[in-house]
Design a protein around this motif. Structure first.
Motif, short mmCIF file in Angstrom:
data_model
loop_
_atom_site.label_atom_id
_atom_site.label_comp_id
_atom_site.label_asym_id
_atom_site.label_seq_id
_atom_site.Cartn_x
_atom_site.Cartn_y
_atom_site.Cartn_z
N GLY A 57 0.99 -1.14 0.05
CA GLY A 57 0.05 0.05 0.04
C GLY A 57 0.89 1.38 -0.07
O GLY A 57 1.99 0.97 0.21
N PRO A 58 0.19 2.23 0.01
CA PRO A 58 0.96 3.59 -0.30
C PRO A 58 1.28 4.28 1.32
O PRO A 58 2.32 5.13 1.10
N GLN A 59 0.90 3.57 2.26
CA GLN A 59 1.13 4.29 3.33
C GLN A 59 2.32 3.46 3.77
O GLN A 59 2.93 2.58 3.63
N ARG A 65 6.11 12.57 1.56
CA ARG A 65 4.60 12.40 1.57
C ARG A 65 4.22 11.64 0.23
O ARG A 65 3.51 10.55 0.14
N TRP A 66 4.66 12.33 -0.70
CA TRP A 66 4.08 11.84 -2.34
C TRP A 66 4.90 10.42 -2.63
O TRP A 66 4.23 9.91 -3.57
N GLY A 68 5.13 7.37 -1.44
CA GLY A 68 4.43 6.40 -1.29
C GLY A 68 3.22 6.08 -2.32
O GLY A 68 2.99 5.09 -2.92
N TRP A 69 2.62 7.11 -2.67
CA TRP A 69 1.69 7.16 -3.68
C TRP A 69 2.18 7.12 -5.08
O TRP A 69 1.75 6.43 -6.11
N TYR A 72 3.48 3.44 -5.49
CA TYR A 72 2.27 2.70 -5.63
C TYR A 72 1.68 2.83 -7.06
O TYR A 72 1.05 1.81 -7.48
N GLY A 73 1.48 4.06 -7.66
CA GLY A 73 1.21 4.24 -9.02
C GLY A 73 1.79 3.50 -10.09
O GLY A 73 1.37 3.07 -11.01
#
Length: 281
Positions: A57-59, A65-66, A68-69, A72-73
């Motif tokens: 997951g992104p967490q 902060r960006w 992780g996403w 994940y993307g």
């Protein structure tokens, strides 16, 4: 930044694995194991890395902060591309299978065949786990009984090794890893070794000179179906592929069974990113 580091590390290992391929060196068994490992390990590693990141997951504890996403993307996009590539190849294979099923069915030398009404000289196993043997009218008119038997025995070799099934999955790997170094060179090497293996299987049952003569007679025939779901006796190929097949037949080389443990170890190594999932926070 653990996710981004994981992606970059997987890309580096995949690139180094592919770049270390030394070509057609060693015995045929060594070439087969080397080519199959260098072909399979990098895309499997990338796929398992992407799966592990999506599962995490992104967490998590990220420097930015960006990040992780972003990771994940990237992983999700790659897995989507992998899935679409597989579906497109499966659909193309299914269409080939449907086309083959429209050909009239006959029996030739005790084998059920699908007769392709074309003057092209063509024979192939087409399908997946239980492929259909497709033989053209041109082949029946070109070869005499002995040479035809040699060709059919070669196709029996492809059926024995389930080449259409396994090369469907290898073709899938080829599609979503085309950007990696030596993908096409390794694919051509595997196709050549696949044909040599079927040649040697047939040469233990028919005169290898008949097989070599048959190969020379029909080698220039263009391929009608994708090589991922079609194991043909001959197709348009570089001259060196034909020469090496002829030389292997004349040398009466017997290919030993590959060491499956060797390949299993490399496949297990490609799954290492999955073992990081329980430690993610």
């Amino acid at each position: 930044m653990i996710h981004l580091i994981l992606i970059l590390s997987a890309l580096a290992v995949a690139w180094l694995t592919r770049i270390s391929w030394s070509g057609n060196e060693g015995s045929y068994q060594q070439r087969w194991q080397n080519a199959l490992t260098k072909f399979l390990f990098p895309p499997l590693l990338l796929m398992m890395t992407a799966i592990s990141i999506v599962c995490m997951g992104p967490q998590g504890q990220m420097v930015w902060r960006w990040e992780g996403w972003f990771s994940y993307g990237l992983a999700g996009t790659f897995l989507g591309f992998v899935g679409v590539s597989g579906l497109k190849l499966a659909f193309a294979g299914w269409r080939s299978w449907q086309q083959v099923c429209t050909y009239p069915q006959q029996t030739l030398h005790g084998r059920p065949i699908r007769l392709l009404n074309t003057p092209l000289v063509f024979s192939a196993q087409v399908g997946f786990w239980q492929p259909e043997l497709v033989v053209s009218q041109g082949l029946l008119e070109t070869l005499d009984t002995e040479h035809l038997q040699a060709v059919l025995t070669h196709e029996d070799g492809h059926f024995h090794y389930r080449d259409t099934f396994w090369f469907f999955w290898l073709g899938w790997m080829r599609r979503f890893s085309y950007g990696l170094t030596n993908t096409e060179a390794l694919w051509q090497e595997l196709l050549l070794l696949r044909e040599i293996r079927a040649d040697q299987w047939a040469a233990q049952r028919v005169d290898f000179l008949l097989l070599a003569e048959s190969l020379l007679m029909v080698v220039s025939t263009p391929l009608i179906h994708s090589e991922s779901v079609c194991a043909a006796f001959s197709c348009t190929a570089p001259k060196n592929r034909l020469e090496e097949r002829i030389e292997a037949l004349l040398a009466d080389i017997h290919l030993p069974n590959p060491t499956h443990l060797y390949l299993f170890v490399w496949c297990l190594l490609s799954c290492l990113p999955l073992f990081l999932i329980p430690f993610h926070r």
